[in-house]
Design an enzyme around this catalytic site. Structure first.
Site, PDB file in Angstrom:
ATOM      1  CD  GLU A 723      -2.807  -1.369   0.344  1.00 39.20           C
ATOM      2  OE1 GLU A 723      -3.094  -0.368  -0.363  1.00 39.20           O
ATOM      3  OE2 GLU A 723      -3.318  -2.488   0.167  1.00 39.20           O
ATOM      4  CB  CYS A 757      -1.605   7.398   2.707  1.00 35.56           C
ATOM      5  SG  CYS A 757      -2.766   6.493   3.714  1.00 35.56           S
TER       6      CYS A 757
HETATM    7  P1  NAD Z   1       8.583   4.866   4.054  1.00 35.44           P
HETATM    8  O1  NAD Z   1       8.363   4.209   2.755  1.00 35.44           O
HETATM    9  O2  NAD Z   1       9.719   5.766   4.194  1.00 35.44           O
HETATM   10  O3  NAD Z   1       8.744   3.762   5.172  1.00 35.44           O
HETATM   11  C1  NAD Z   1       7.824   2.715   5.358  1.00 35.44           C
HETATM   12  C2  NAD Z   1       8.498   1.544   6.044  1.00 35.44           C
HETATM   13  O4  NAD Z   1       9.441   0.994   5.140  1.00 35.44           O
HETATM   14  C3  NAD Z   1       9.294   1.911   7.285  1.00 35.44           C
HETATM   15  O5  NAD Z   1       9.123   0.902   8.246  1.00 35.44           O
HETATM   16  C4  NAD Z   1      10.715   1.949   6.790  1.00 35.44           C
HETATM   17  O6  NAD Z   1      11.654   1.707   7.795  1.00 35.44           O
HETATM   18  C5  NAD Z   1      10.704   0.840   5.769  1.00 35.44           C
HETATM   19  N1  NAD Z   1      11.744   0.932   4.753  1.00 35.44           N
HETATM   20  C6  NAD Z   1      12.372   2.031   4.276  1.00 35.44           C
HETATM   21  N2  NAD Z   1      13.244   1.685   3.320  1.00 35.44           N
HETATM   22  C7  NAD Z   1      13.160   0.344   3.163  1.00 35.44           C
HETATM   23  C8  NAD Z   1      13.801  -0.591   2.311  1.00 35.44           C
HETATM   24  N3  NAD Z   1      14.690  -0.217   1.411  1.00 35.44           N
HETATM   25  N4  NAD Z   1      13.441  -1.870   2.410  1.00 35.44           N
HETATM   26  C9  NAD Z   1      12.511  -2.261   3.283  1.00 35.44           C
HETATM   27  N5  NAD Z   1      11.892  -1.421   4.133  1.00 35.44           N
HETATM   28  C10 NAD Z   1      12.195  -0.131   4.063  1.00 35.44           C
HETATM   29  O7  NAD Z   1       7.208   5.568   4.429  1.00 35.44           O
HETATM   30  P2  NAD Z   1       6.853   6.425   5.712  1.00 35.44           P
HETATM   31  O8  NAD Z   1       7.545   7.727   5.628  1.00 35.44           O
HETATM   32  O9  NAD Z   1       7.005   5.617   6.941  1.00 35.44           O
HETATM   33  O10 NAD Z   1       5.285   6.612   5.483  1.00 35.44           O
HETATM   34  C11 NAD Z   1       4.760   7.573   4.657  1.00 35.44           C
HETATM   35  C12 NAD Z   1       4.379   6.976   3.317  1.00 35.44           C
HETATM   36  O11 NAD Z   1       3.487   5.895   3.509  1.00 35.44           O
HETATM   37  C13 NAD Z   1       3.649   7.941   2.429  1.00 35.44           C
HETATM   38  O12 NAD Z   1       4.106   7.782   1.130  1.00 35.44           O
HETATM   39  C14 NAD Z   1       2.201   7.498   2.553  1.00 35.44           C
HETATM   40  O13 NAD Z   1       1.399   7.862   1.459  1.00 35.44           O
HETATM   41  C15 NAD Z   1       2.352   6.040   2.662  1.00 35.44           C
HETATM   42  N6  NAD Z   1       1.205   5.425   3.287  1.00 35.44           N
HETATM   43  C16 NAD Z   1       0.345   4.709   2.495  1.00 35.44           C
HETATM   44  C17 NAD Z   1      -0.782   4.130   3.068  1.00 35.44           C
HETATM   45  C18 NAD Z   1      -1.753   3.335   2.250  1.00 35.44           C
HETATM   46  O14 NAD Z   1      -2.580   2.653   2.816  1.00 35.44           O
HETATM   47  N7  NAD Z   1      -1.694   3.373   0.946  1.00 35.44           N
HETATM   48  C19 NAD Z   1      -1.016   4.280   4.440  1.00 35.44           C
HETATM   49  C20 NAD Z   1      -0.123   5.015   5.198  1.00 35.44           C
HETATM   50  C21 NAD Z   1       0.997   5.578   4.620  1.00 35.44           C
END
Ligand code: NAD
Length: 963
Positions: A723, A757
């Site tokens: 997501e 999001c």
């Molecule tokens: P992010 O992508 O930076 O991080 C998400 C998770 O991924 C964290 O736990 C992070 O540590 C991990 N991560 C980062 N790099 C990684 C890698 N290379 N491999 C594996 N894991 C990794 O996102 P964020 O800043 O925590 O959240 C905000 C984002 O999430 C926004 O883009 C928002 O739109 C999205 N979001 C989407 C939904 C949805 O349901 N579509 C819901 C909430 C947030």
């Protein structure tokens, strides 16, 4: 003669006196009466008519009026005929938009004038004079738009000051005005109890000072239940501060609390040695209270049965009339039974007719009003004054009231019910139980009601406790063991980065590999545990979260900067996922028998996939991981959970809840660590069967790529549920209700500082409405309070960390280059605060209109018509949420058909999806996966399997068993 007998006698005499008279609204000989008749006969027509009446005054071109007329009533034989006739008379047979529009506008204006005395106070003077000539007095109410900003509140106060000066100019005896406290402070909210009282008092002060000077009385109207207690508190403060102003408050008999509130008011007058006025009404927001109560899962505050309200009204009448030495009572009703009862009680108590008054609404029940005046009773007419657009909500309320099946006026003047039925004493019904229903069907966890003092206090205490516990340490959990590492993630309060919330162990590849091994080992047993038993773990974990809800919400406030309400909403959403997926698994666990062909048996069942990795973001730090973890676990998988490095303390509480719920060791591992390190290690590991990820698009796509690579010894192609982000738009068209649109866009864009999001980051405004919309939005933004969210008066807190702050600032600079800065607010340099920003003149393909900013930055795009607006909305690669504010049935239909959004919202904010009711998730670059909180979600964590047996042996087929 007892009170009841005398009530009947008075009732009959009034009924006889008004027999043969028809209030103009019900007069079938007039077009107004005919319209009302159709509305009462045909609920579909009524909805269309009232909606059309509501939108009409805001339509600023004739073409639009004609277009909407066609959209609402095209093909309806009744309305075109009526209008055609009118048109023929005006235009000699030639139907021009201008003429048609004029005819319709005139009609609705006449209808509005039935209930509204004039456009402004000066214009209403004639109406007031004629009431005076009748012997009645007035309570003037200034209708206005919803107050969404400080400047709108100030305008409102100035209008009241003007009104009071006009009324109090020595001409009118005992003049009175009515007002709504919510119009004097745009941010009024019981969560900020003291702050709301202070600011509302400040807004009201000039009005009360003028009332004091001019000797005018003021009554506070009662609005929605949510601010009822706050209104009463403000009323008491006003009484204390302005002992010389004759001050009253309305009491709604449909509220179950009303008696308690009245007793409290009586105590207050006694203690303060101060007379007050009370206006007893039945209550005008029944539908609203009923709907919002049900939506939130709160106890319904109103009686569900009209007779209970009527009976309560009579009980309260008796109390009020028994206390005329303390309270000046106004009995506000058009119901002959209710008012006869009041007269009968007053006679019984020997009160002079002077000691209380009746009140009725302007334009309603004129015949009954006339009779009471003739009988020498004091009568005050509640008289609304205002411009047409802001009057529509009031007008539609009155029309609904008059045409409702329970309306006394409809029953007496339209249906001509027999007098004995009309005067029948209200029959009390057994009180309904409002307790929680432990049901098989899922119900959402009710949010905390912060209008309740105890909830506010418990939240304050929880915040203090969390702040006191700075040395909190959260270890990893691997195979049921707590493992502390040397390397730590230090989680801080983004409002005060020097404040540490907790220290969390941080995993490296070694721990990640142990966690996967632990999960694999546990899976051998866990996959065989029956579905119902697995669900039981979720229900118990939900119970743990419920018990800890204040503490959890407080941690979120301090760890990521959510407001009290948003933090609580995240906790309830987490509980919802556990309850919902538990029930879903019980449903799916039953399996299916497919086909009913004799001689074969086809069993369709779901099997867990194996070992999975859950990687979650920080913005819903409890709910999102709770959803992904619980779905995977209840489906029979074992999980390694990596929370976001920004919200690991909240994440650790989720694992704690599962542990306390008795989840066997190894089923869930807690493994915080750097995304690029621990996260990638897990994703790439050959022993992982699936990955559930929620986060940004870039990381999501990288995970999809990494997961697609297969390694030596790998047993499964990894399933990825991802997501991702959004660039969500709301369309506001020329037919939109701007009060609602401004509020909805504001909440969607600034809620959690734009870090949802689902947040709105583009608003697409159609046609001429842009100017007014943007002006009101800007003023509303300027009124939002920014600061640490542990103080409940701040509805905007910090963004989550320094990286976010810098990224957002970068986009603001870019926005200034790509568009025109319409609004920007400085939010100081302490903590990670960014004020809200509006950027105008934005091209559809500019970066600020295409890229996810994830902060309180809103791009305004203008479009000529709905087609262009939808094209603009669809112009990004994301497809998450979207919204439209419109009252045009055609535009709404168009959006339904072609607005690309996983979750489309019509005439409401675009954030705050509810589990089970608005399953959430996007398509396009916003995600691959089925909607969270929906009926397809669990399927992603299981492999379906079909077992078919040939049951025909030697020509014998066993009988089919019922499933
Ligand atoms: P992010 O992508 O930076 O991080 C998400 C998770 O991924 C964290 O736990 C992070 O540590 C991990 N991560 C980062 N790099 C990684 C890698 N290379 N491999 C594996 N894991 C990794 O996102 P964020 O800043 O925590 O959240 C905000 C984002 O999430 C926004 O883009 C928002 O739109 C999205 N979001 C989407 C939904 C949805 O349901 N579509 C819901 C909430 C947030």
């Amino acid at each position: 003669m007892n009170i009841e007998q005398r009530t009947q006698e008075i009732g009959r005499s009034i009924h006889t006196a008004v027999a043969g008279e028809v209030p103009s609204l019900f007069d079938r000989k007039r077009w107004m009466g005919r319209l009302m008749e159709w509305a009462m006969e045909d609920p579909g027509f009524k909805t269309r008519l009232f909606r059309f009446i509501d939108v009409l005054p805001s339509l600023n071109t004739d073409e639009l009026v004609v277009r909407l007329l066609r959209e609402y009533f095209g093909g309806d034989p009744r309305i075109p005929l009526l209008i055609r006739r009118g048109l023929e008379r005006i235009a000699g047979g030639r139907v021009m938009p201008a003429v048609a529009a004029l005819a319709v506008r005139k009609g609705v204006e006449t209808l509005a004038r039935q209930f509204i005395a004039g456009r402004g106070p000066e214009k209403a003077l004639n109406a007031l004079r004629s009431l005076e000539n009748e012997g009645a007095q007035a309570s003037v109410d200034l209708l206005g738009e919803a107050v969404l900003s400080d400047s709108e509140a100030q305008d409102y106060a100035a209008r009241y000051v003007h009104l009071l000066s006009l009324l109090g100019n020595g001409r009118r005896d005992r003049a009175e005005v009515s007002l709504k406290v919510s119009s004097f402070y745009s941010q009024i909210d019981p969560v900020d109890w003291e702050g709301s009282i202070r600011a509302t008092m400040e807004g009201l002060r000039p009005v009360f000072e003028t009332a004091q000077r001019t000797g005018t009385a003021i009554t506070l109207d009662m609005e929605h239940y949510h601010i009822k207690d706050l209104t009463l508190a403000i009323f008491r403060s006003l009484c204390r501060e302005f002992p010389d102003v004759s001050c009253g408050v309305a009491l709604q008999a449909y509220l179950k609390d009303a008696r308690r509130d009245l007793d409290e008011l009586l105590r207050f007058t006694k203690a303060g040695d101060r007379r007050i006025a009370v206006r007893l009404v039945k209550g005008a927001y029944w539908d609203y209270e009923n709907v919002t109560g049900r939506q939130k899962g709160w106890p319904i505050p109103v009686f569900l049965n009209k007779d209970e309200t009527d009976r309560n009204f009579e009980d309260l009448t008796r109390v009020l009339l028994g206390n005329t030495h303390l309270v000046h009572s106004a009995i506000a009703t058009h119901n002959i039974r209710s008012l006869s009862h009041a007269i009968s009680v007053s006679e019984h108590l020997g009160i002079s007719p002077d000691a209380f008054e009746f009140q009725m609404l302007y334009g309603m029940a004129e015949p009954i009003r006339g009779v009471l005046l003739k009988k020498g009773f004091r009568m005050r007419v509640y008289t609304p004054v205002g411009e047409l657009i802001p009057c529509m909500a009031y007008l539609v309320r009155r029309l609904l009231e008059n045409t409702s099946g329970e309306s006394f006026l409809r029953r007496s003047f339209f249906e001509r019910s027999p007098v004995e039925v009309l005067l029948r004493p209200p029959v009390p019904v057994e009180p309904r139980k409002n307790g929680s229903i432990l049901s098989e069907t899922f119900v959402n966890e009710p949010p905390l009601d912060f209008s309740i003092a105890e909830n506010r206090q418990r939240m304050e205490e929880a915040l203090l406790r969390v702040k006191d516990n700075r040395d909190r340490r959260c270890p990893l959990i691997i195979d049921g063991r707590e493992v502390s590492t040397e390397r730590e993630i230090v989680s801080v309060n983004p409002a005060r980065p020097e404040e540490v919330i907790g220290r969390v162990s941080s995993a490296s590849g070694k721990e990640a590999s142990e966690a996967l091994a632990g999960a694999r080992k546990a899976w051998a047993l866990w996959s065989k545990v029956p579905a119902g038993e697995r669900a039981g773990h979720l229900f118990r974990a939900a119970e743990r979260l419920r018990q800890r809800r204040f503490e959890l919400a407080a941690i979120e406030v301090l760890e990521v900067g959510k407001t009290w309400q948003d933090a609580d909403a995240d906790v309830t959403e987490a509980i919802d996922y556990l309850e919902y997926y538990g029930r879903e698994m019980i449903r799916l666990g039953k399996g299916l028998r497919l086909g009913d062909i004799p001689g074969e048996e086809n069993e369709y069942v779901y099997r867990p996939r194996g070992v999975g990795v859950v990687i979650s973001p920080w913005n819903f730090p409890l709910a999102i991981p709770a959803g992904m973890v619980s779905a995977a676990v209840v489906a029979g998988n074992c999980v390694v959970f990596k929370p976001s490095g920004v919200s690991p303390v909240t994440g650790s509480f989720l694992c704690r809840a599962f542990k306390e719920a008795g989840l066997p060791p190894g089923v869930l591992q807690f493994l915080p660590g750097p995304g690029g390190e621990a996260g990638e290690y897990l994703v790439a590991h050959p022993d992982v069967d699936f990955i559930a990820f929620t986060g940004s698009r870039d990381v999501g796509l990288r995970i999809v790529r990494l997961a697609a690579e297969t390694h030596e010894g790998q047993r499964n192609v990894k399933k990825v549920v991802a997501e991702m982000g959004g660039k969500n738009a709301i369309i506001v068209d020329e037919t939109a209700d701007l009060d609602e649109a401004v509020k909805g866009v504001l909440e969607s864009a600034l809620g959690f500082q734009g870090q949802k999001c689902s947040a709105c980051s583009r608003v697409i405004v159609v046609g001429s409405v842009a100017g007014t919309f943007v002006r009101r939005l800007r003023e509303a933004m300027a009124s939002v309070r920014i600061g640490p969210t542990e103080e409940p008066g701040n509805s905007m807190g910090p963004v989550v960390d320094r990286d976010a702050l810098l990224r957002i600032r970068g986009y603001i600079t870019l926005g200034e280059l790509e568009g025109r800065l319409i609004y920007r607010r400085d939010a100081g340099d302490k903590g990670f605060f960014v004020g809200p920003v509006i950027i105008g003149d934005v091209a559809v393909d500019s970066r600020v209109a295409q890229e996810e900013i994830f902060g309180p930055v809103l791009a305004v795009i203008e479009a000529r018509d709905m087609d262009e607006a939808i094209r603009a909305a669809n112009s990004t690669s994301y497809e998450l949420t979207g919204g439209i504010y419109s009252r045009s049935p055609d535009s709404i239909l168009k959006a339904r058909m072609s607005f690309r959004a996983g979750n489309l919202y019509i005439n409401r904010k675009i954030t705050g999806a509810m589990v089970g009711r608005q399953p959430f998730g996007g398509a396009g670059m916003s995600g691959i996966g089925s909607k969270a909180g929906g009926p397809d979600y669990l399927l992603q964590f299981m492999n379906p399997r079909c077992v078919s047996e040939n049951t025909l042996r030697r020509g014998f087929v066993p009988e089919q068993q019922e499933q």
